[in-house]
Structures are given as structure tokens and as C-alpha cells.
Motif scaffolding. Sequence first.
Motif, short mmCIF file in Angstrom:
data_model
loop_
_atom_site.label_atom_id
_atom_site.label_comp_id
_atom_site.label_asym_id
_atom_site.label_seq_id
_atom_site.Cartn_x
_atom_site.Cartn_y
_atom_site.Cartn_z
N MET A 130 0.84 -1.18 0.00
CA MET A 130 0.00 0.00 0.00
C MET A 130 0.88 1.24 0.00
O MET A 130 1.86 1.33 0.73
CB MET A 130 -0.89 -0.03 1.24
N HIS A 131 0.53 2.19 -0.80
CA HIS A 131 1.29 3.43 -0.93
C HIS A 131 0.88 4.40 0.17
O HIS A 131 -0.29 4.71 0.33
CB HIS A 131 1.04 4.03 -2.30
N ALA A 132 1.85 4.85 0.95
CA ALA A 132 1.55 5.75 2.06
C ALA A 132 1.27 7.16 1.54
O ALA A 132 1.94 7.64 0.63
CB ALA A 132 2.73 5.79 3.02
N PRO A 133 0.27 7.83 2.13
CA PRO A 133 0.00 9.22 1.74
C PRO A 133 1.18 10.12 2.11
O PRO A 133 2.02 9.79 2.95
CB PRO A 133 -1.24 9.59 2.56
N GLY A 134 1.20 11.28 1.47
CA GLY A 134 2.31 12.21 1.68
C GLY A 134 2.47 12.65 3.13
O GLY A 134 3.59 12.78 3.62
N LEU A 135 1.37 12.88 3.82
CA LEU A 135 1.46 13.30 5.22
C LEU A 135 2.07 12.20 6.08
O LEU A 135 2.88 12.48 6.96
CB LEU A 135 0.07 13.67 5.77
N ALA A 136 1.70 10.95 5.81
CA ALA A 136 2.25 9.83 6.58
C ALA A 136 3.75 9.69 6.30
O ALA A 136 4.53 9.42 7.22
CB ALA A 136 1.52 8.54 6.24
N ARG A 137 4.14 9.88 5.05
CA ARG A 137 5.58 9.80 4.71
C ARG A 137 6.36 10.92 5.39
O ARG A 137 7.45 10.71 5.92
CB ARG A 137 5.78 9.87 3.20
N ALA A 138 5.80 12.12 5.41
CA ALA A 138 6.47 13.25 6.06
C ALA A 138 6.57 13.02 7.57
O ALA A 138 7.62 13.29 8.17
CB ALA A 138 5.72 14.54 5.76
N ALA A 139 5.49 12.54 8.18
CA ALA A 139 5.52 12.26 9.62
C ALA A 139 6.53 11.17 9.93
O ALA A 139 7.29 11.27 10.91
CB ALA A 139 4.13 11.84 10.10
N ALA A 140 6.58 10.14 9.10
CA ALA A 140 7.54 9.06 9.31
C ALA A 140 8.97 9.56 9.16
O ALA A 140 9.87 9.15 9.90
CB ALA A 140 7.27 7.91 8.33
N ALA A 141 9.19 10.47 8.22
CA ALA A 141 10.53 11.04 8.03
C ALA A 141 10.97 11.83 9.25
O ALA A 141 12.12 11.71 9.69
CB ALA A 141 10.55 11.92 6.78
N VAL A 142 10.06 12.62 9.82
CA VAL A 142 10.40 13.39 11.03
C VAL A 142 10.73 12.44 12.18
O VAL A 142 11.72 12.62 12.89
CB VAL A 142 9.26 14.36 11.41
N LEU A 143 9.91 11.40 12.36
CA LEU A 143 10.16 10.43 13.43
C LEU A 143 11.49 9.72 13.22
O LEU A 143 12.26 9.52 14.17
CB LEU A 143 9.02 9.42 13.51
N ALA A 144 11.78 9.33 11.98
CA ALA A 144 13.04 8.64 11.70
C ALA A 144 14.25 9.55 11.94
O ALA A 144 15.26 9.10 12.49
CB ALA A 144 13.04 8.12 10.26
N LEU A 145 14.14 10.80 11.55
CA LEU A 145 15.24 11.74 11.79
C LEU A 145 15.46 11.98 13.28
O LEU A 145 16.60 12.09 13.75
CB LEU A 145 14.98 13.06 11.07
N GLU A 146 14.37 12.06 14.03
CA GLU A 146 14.51 12.20 15.48
C GLU A 146 15.15 10.96 16.09
O GLU A 146 15.99 11.07 16.99
CB GLU A 146 13.15 12.46 16.12
N GLY A 147 14.78 9.79 15.59
CA GLY A 147 15.41 8.55 16.06
C GLY A 147 16.89 8.52 15.75
O GLY A 147 17.71 8.12 16.58
N ALA A 148 17.25 8.97 14.55
CA ALA A 148 18.66 9.02 14.16
C ALA A 148 19.43 10.01 15.05
O ALA A 148 20.57 9.75 15.46
CB ALA A 148 18.80 9.40 12.69
#
Length: 127
Positions: free
Chosen positions: A1-19
Motif C-alpha cells: 500500500m502506498h503511504a499518503p504524503g502526510l504519513a511519509r512526512a511524519a515518518a521522516a520526522v520520526l526517523a530523523l529524530e530517532g537518528a
Amino acid sequence: MHAPGLARAAAAVLALEGAALLVIALMEVFGLGSGGAANLATALALIALTLIGAGALVAFAFGALRGRSWARSGGVVLQVLAIALALASLTLQPVPWAFVIAVGAPGVLGLVLLLASARREAPTREE
């Protein structure tokens, strides 16, 4: 399933915070190796908790990317904690503005994206 843009952006912020937390944990390990810790047990506990937080943020990022509500919920909690930490640091003198912005801005951005993503993906009710 293709994630919507907002979900991708939220996931990117979470991943960057984790990094970022992973980098902080590595800095703590190097500080421990150089003898900068006053108490070894406390330093090890701090490193472990930092790694747990980093792992949680990365897990929430993957979950948010897949549209899981548990990941958005956990992400929201950690974003609120980041915002609270940034606001609490405003009481220090002198105010550590770099810290406030580095912790608070991603927290606010992540919170807005997670809430918008949840709202967009919520099923609509017809009454």
C-alpha cells in the motif's frame, strides 16, 4: 500500500529524530570511554534509555509509514514530550536557544504531521 504524503512526512520526522537520538547515544558512549562519567551505572542507564527512545522513534516511523494507529499514538506522545522539554528549557538562564529550537521545532512539526495524517486517514462517518 502506498503511504499518503502526510504519513511519509511524519515518518521522516520520526526517523530523523530517532537518528538524532542514536547520535546522542553514541556521543554518550564515547564520553563514557573517555572517562567523562561521574557514575558508571547512571551513565549506562542513560545510554540504554536513549537507545530505547531511538528504537521507539524508528519503530513509530515504520508504523506511521504503514498507517498504524499505535505508531501515530506513540509518535504523538513523544512529540508532546519533546515540546514539553523544549518549553521547560526556556526556564534556564541563559536560555539555550539552539536546544529549544532543535528539540521544539521538530516536535511541533512532527505533532502537526501526525495529527494531520491521522485525520486524513480516519474513516469518514455519515450521520
